[in-house]
Design an enzyme around this catalytic site. Structure first.
Site, PDB file in Angstrom:
ATOM      1  NE  ARG A 283       0.329   2.133   2.723  1.00 17.07           N
ATOM      2  CZ  ARG A 283       1.374   2.733   2.237  1.00 17.07           C
ATOM      3  NH1 ARG A 283       1.244   3.613   1.337  1.00 17.07           N
ATOM      4  NH2 ARG A 283       2.578   2.433   2.609  1.00 17.07           N
TER       5      ARG A 283
ATOM      6  CG  LEU B 156       1.632  -1.676   9.864  1.00 17.94           C
ATOM      7  CD1 LEU B 156       3.059  -1.195   9.724  1.00 17.94           C
ATOM      8  CD2 LEU B 156       0.812  -0.707  10.718  1.00 17.94           C
ATOM      9  CD  GLU B 157       1.292  -1.936   3.126  1.00 12.41           C
ATOM     10  OE1 GLU B 157       0.329  -1.310   2.669  1.00 12.41           O
ATOM     11  OE2 GLU B 157       2.441  -1.466   3.151  1.00 12.41           O
ATOM     12  CB  THR B 158      -4.586  -5.732   3.517  1.00 10.49           C
ATOM     13  OG1 THR B 158      -3.845  -6.956   3.680  1.00 10.49           O
ATOM     14  CG2 THR B 158      -4.082  -4.970   2.308  1.00 10.49           C
TER      15      THR B 158
END
Length: 271
Positions: A2, A128-130
């Site tokens: 991301r 953190l990303e998804t």
């Protein structure tokens, strides 16, 4: 991976763009359909099959919401590290991350042995990303998003390279065209790889012959580790600010505050 969209050029992963950029970039701006026609010819010249080009780009339309989002996203990291980390590293996310470490212990051990990246770092990025693949991976057509950004003259060469890489993902059979869904800069999958990074760092770790960063947890986690490995991450060494490993994580995200958050989250997972 991301990338907060407005910061994608400053903080994103574009090391592989030059390898997939058309030899002669299509002229940006002007009529969108004319741009797509020109880009289609360049993509075919670069080795993408006419069938893939036609399926992906026939009827594609400009997405004004993508450009609007781009204009709004400047200066996302104005918060202090403490303020930012507090919003991203919640007690529930830590709890879920520890469960992911347990659930995927054998897989993460094999990945660590091959790529030299500790499980806590990989799981922190994943979270953190998804939210470990359970959160928002984006709902926009990657092809439409990248075509819109490529047509925009501010970073046309950059995003023409990303669009070409996206077509290559389809041509390789890694993802079906209808599965090429992502975020506002064309990021794909559970750790939000840009298409060029997907091509450069993607690993088929489940052995099915394809790199699937949307559905295959082994591919997702191994590819994330591979990116850091190729960037110089060394296992067993410090990964906090000021270390060589912290610098190696710059290829993931150039923002110091984001990398500090990865390290902080990894520490919490290891406790």
């Amino acid at each position: 991976m991301r990338k907060l969209f407005g910061l994608v050029v400053s903080f994103g992963l574009f090391g592989a763009v030059s390898a997939v950029t058309p030899a002669a970039a299509a002229q940006c701006g002007g009529d969108f359909n004319s741009f797509i026609s020109s880009f289609s010819r360049e993509a075919i010249a670069a080795g993408i099959s006419p069938n893939v080009v036609s399926q992906a780009l026939a009827g594609v339309t400009h997405d004004p919401a993508v450009l609007s989002f781009d204009r709004r996203q400047r200066g996302t990291f104005k918060k202090s590290f403490e303020e930012y980390a507090a919003t991203r590293v919640s007690a529930q996310r830590i709890k879920s991350g520890r469960l992911m470490l347990q659930k995927n212990a054998s897989l993460l051990s094999r990945i660590e042995k091959r790529f030299g990246v500790p499980p806590e770092i990989i799981v922190a990025i994943w979270g953190l990303e998804t939210d470990y693949g359970k959160g928002d991976m984006g709902k926009r057509s990657v092809v439409r998003t990248l075509a819109t950004l490529a047509h925009d003259c501010r970073r046309t060469e950059l995003f023409q390279g990303e669009l070409l890489a996206a077509l290559k993902i389809v041509q390789r059979g890694d993802l079906r065209l209808d599965d090429m869904v992502g975020a506002f800069a064309g990021e794909i999958g559970q750790t939000q790889f840009l298409p060029s990074s997907y091509i450069k760092y993607g690993v088929d770790f489940d052995g099915n012959g394809h790199v699937d960063l949307r559905h295959s947890v082994p591919d997702v986690l191994a590819s994330t580790a591979n990116l850091l490995h190729v960037s110089g991450f060394k296992n067993g060494a410090d990964y906090h600010e000021g270390s060589a490993n912290f610098d190696a994580m710059r290829e993931w995200n150039r923002a110091v505050i984001y990398r500090k958050t990865i390290a902080y989250f990894a520490d919490k997972l290891a406790q």
